[in-house]
Design a protein around this motif. Structure first.
Motif, PDB file in Angstrom:
ATOM      1  N   UNK A 188      -1.985 -21.671  16.110  1.00  0.00           N
ATOM      2  CA  UNK A 188      -1.515 -21.540  17.491  1.00  0.00           C
ATOM      3  C   UNK A 188      -0.802 -20.204  17.704  1.00  0.00           C
ATOM      4  N   UNK A 189       0.036 -19.818  16.746  1.00  0.00           N
ATOM      5  CA  UNK A 189       0.704 -18.517  16.850  1.00  0.00           C
ATOM      6  C   UNK A 189      -0.306 -17.378  16.836  1.00  0.00           C
ATOM      7  N   UNK A 190      -1.318 -17.512  16.004  1.00  0.00           N
ATOM      8  CA  UNK A 190      -2.352 -16.477  15.933  1.00  0.00           C
ATOM      9  C   UNK A 190      -3.118 -16.377  17.254  1.00  0.00           C
ATOM     10  N   UNK A 191      -3.460 -17.517  17.835  1.00  0.00           N
ATOM     11  CA  UNK A 191      -4.181 -17.509  19.110  1.00  0.00           C
ATOM     12  C   UNK A 191      -3.336 -16.899  20.224  1.00  0.00           C
ATOM     13  N   UNK A 192      -2.054 -17.258  20.253  1.00  0.00           N
ATOM     14  CA  UNK A 192      -1.173 -16.704  21.286  1.00  0.00           C
ATOM     15  C   UNK A 192      -1.063 -15.194  21.138  1.00  0.00           C
ATOM     16  N   UNK A 222     -21.225 -16.863  12.642  1.00  0.00           N
ATOM     17  CA  UNK A 222     -21.160 -16.370  14.038  1.00  0.00           C
ATOM     18  C   UNK A 222     -20.384 -17.310  14.958  1.00  0.00           C
ATOM     19  N   UNK A 223     -19.063 -17.202  14.901  1.00  0.00           N
ATOM     20  CA  UNK A 223     -18.237 -18.039  15.762  1.00  0.00           C
ATOM     21  C   UNK A 223     -17.630 -17.245  16.918  1.00  0.00           C
ATOM     22  N   UNK A 224     -18.135 -16.045  17.151  1.00  0.00           N
ATOM     23  CA  UNK A 224     -17.638 -15.232  18.256  1.00  0.00           C
ATOM     24  C   UNK A 224     -18.659 -15.192  19.386  1.00  0.00           C
ATOM     25  N   UNK A 225     -18.141 -15.301  20.590  1.00  0.00           N
ATOM     26  CA  UNK A 225     -18.983 -15.183  21.775  1.00  0.00           C
ATOM     27  C   UNK A 225     -18.270 -14.267  22.762  1.00  0.00           C
ATOM     28  N   UNK A 226     -18.914 -13.141  23.050  1.00  0.00           N
ATOM     29  CA  UNK A 226     -18.288 -12.100  23.876  1.00  0.00           C
ATOM     30  C   UNK A 226     -16.984 -11.675  23.195  1.00  0.00           C
ATOM     31  N   UNK A 227     -15.873 -11.789  23.903  1.00  0.00           N
ATOM     32  CA  UNK A 227     -14.579 -11.403  23.322  1.00  0.00           C
ATOM     33  C   UNK A 227     -13.776 -12.609  22.851  1.00  0.00           C
ATOM     34  N   UNK A 228     -14.413 -13.762  22.805  1.00  0.00           N
ATOM     35  CA  UNK A 228     -13.723 -14.996  22.422  1.00  0.00           C
ATOM     36  C   UNK A 228     -14.114 -15.367  20.994  1.00  0.00           C
ATOM     37  N   UNK A 229     -13.103 -15.618  20.177  1.00  0.00           N
ATOM     38  CA  UNK A 229     -13.313 -16.008  18.786  1.00  0.00           C
ATOM     39  C   UNK A 229     -13.016 -17.503  18.646  1.00  0.00           C
ATOM     40  N   UNK A 230     -14.054 -18.260  18.293  1.00  0.00           N
ATOM     41  CA  UNK A 230     -13.893 -19.706  18.155  1.00  0.00           C
ATOM     42  C   UNK A 230     -13.533 -20.125  16.727  1.00  0.00           C
ATOM     43  N   UNK A 231     -13.416 -19.156  15.824  1.00  0.00           N
ATOM     44  CA  UNK A 231     -13.111 -19.486  14.428  1.00  0.00           C
ATOM     45  C   UNK A 231     -11.782 -20.238  14.275  1.00  0.00           C
ATOM     46  N   UNK A 232     -10.701 -19.842  14.991  1.00  0.00           N
ATOM     47  CA  UNK A 232      -9.457 -20.620  14.859  1.00  0.00           C
ATOM     48  C   UNK A 232      -9.616 -22.079  15.271  1.00  0.00           C
ATOM     49  N   UNK A 233     -10.434 -22.332  16.290  1.00  0.00           N
ATOM     50  CA  UNK A 233     -10.667 -23.716  16.708  1.00  0.00           C
ATOM     51  C   UNK A 233     -11.440 -24.483  15.641  1.00  0.00           C
ATOM     52  N   UNK A 234     -12.362 -23.796  14.978  1.00  0.00           N
ATOM     53  CA  UNK A 234     -13.109 -24.436  13.892  1.00  0.00           C
ATOM     54  C   UNK A 234     -12.172 -24.764  12.731  1.00  0.00           C
TER      55      UNK A 234
END
Length: 256
Positions: A188-192, A222-234
């Motif tokens: 959460x801190x990383x995402x913020x 490949x967990x990135x889409x455009x400028x959004x990184x979904x890896x933290x959610x994974x």
């Protein structure tokens, strides 16, 4: 030539003089110990006088079992305060160990050195010995609490020593499941910090480095889409699955 200043207080070059430093450290230790006892006493009184009118019992969850304490009893509240402190200290020490292991070795030296110093004598040991010692601390802690709880009537009196030892080992292992909440906090801190600029404090660079190590197993996927990184959610999803699986597995082994 430097002259001696007669007004300057000199430490005597005697055995007594060499004991001044340690005595001050011992004095500081007693201050911390006294502060701990004061906090413990205040907590006991608050639990007793404020908790009793609200709820006749309070509980602590040790994963494998829930222990209930009577708020009307001062002795019960005292041992609840002791048990909650030991549980907190054990999980906090595991958090410190985990953070010291995954902290980047470059940058944020104050934080990295502080984590290492917090481990005390464990800092210089091999990581496997560190894990075994932490498991041993949790094991001894529950043996102590189980005997006291049986003596106080909070739990049934200990009559089966092998079962107590097995229970202590399983509860000590369960304490490591507390890392589940630490990983959530770090992600959460990383995402913020990834989307909001919060200043140039070195701690944010340290959070990025720690999160980078947690995310490294997914770096080639490949967990990135455009400028959004979904890896933290994974990582959060995997963390949740591992937590539930380990919780179920430990309970299954304990009951089996």
């Amino acid at each position: 030539m430097q002259l001696h200043n007669p007004t300057e207080i000199q430490r005597p070059l005697t055995l007594l003089g060499t004991l001044v430093g340690p005595s001050r450290r011992i004095g500081s230790a007693w201050i911390y110990f006294g502060g701990f006892l004061l906090i413990l006493l205040v907590k006991v009184l608050l639990l007793h006088y404020l908790g009793a009118p609200i709820d006749p019992t309070l509980s602590i969850n040790f994963m494998l079992l829930v222990v209930y304490f009577k708020t009307a009893s001062l002795s019960s509240m005292f041992w609840m305060a002791v048990a909650s402190f030991l549980k907190f200290a054990m999980i906090a020490y595991i958090w410190l160990w985990f953070l010291s292991r995954i902290s980047p070795r470059s940058g944020a030296e104050n934080i990295v050195n502080g984590l290492g110093a917090s481990l005390g004598f464990l800092q210089s040991r091999h990581w496997l010995i560190q894990v075994l010692l932490l498991l041993t601390f949790g094991f001894i802690g529950w043996v102590f609490l189980a005997i006291v709880f049986g003596w106080q009537g909070i739990l049934p009196a200990v009559s089966d020593i092998p079962h107590l030892l097995w229970q202590s080992l399983c509860i000590s292992i369960c304490a490591w499941l507390g890392l589940y909440y630490l990983i959530i906090l770090l992600m959460l801190l990383y995402l913020i910090h990834s989307y909001v600029h919060l200043g140039n404090w070195e701690g944010w660079d340290w959070v990025d480095g720690v999160a980078g190590k947690l995310l490294s197993p997914l770096s080639r996927l490949p967990f990135q889409w455009a400028s959004i990184d979904f890896a933290p959610l994974v990582i959060l999803l995997l963390n949740w699955c591992i937590y539930l699986s380990c919780d179920y597995l430990i309970l299954l082994i304990y009951q089996g």
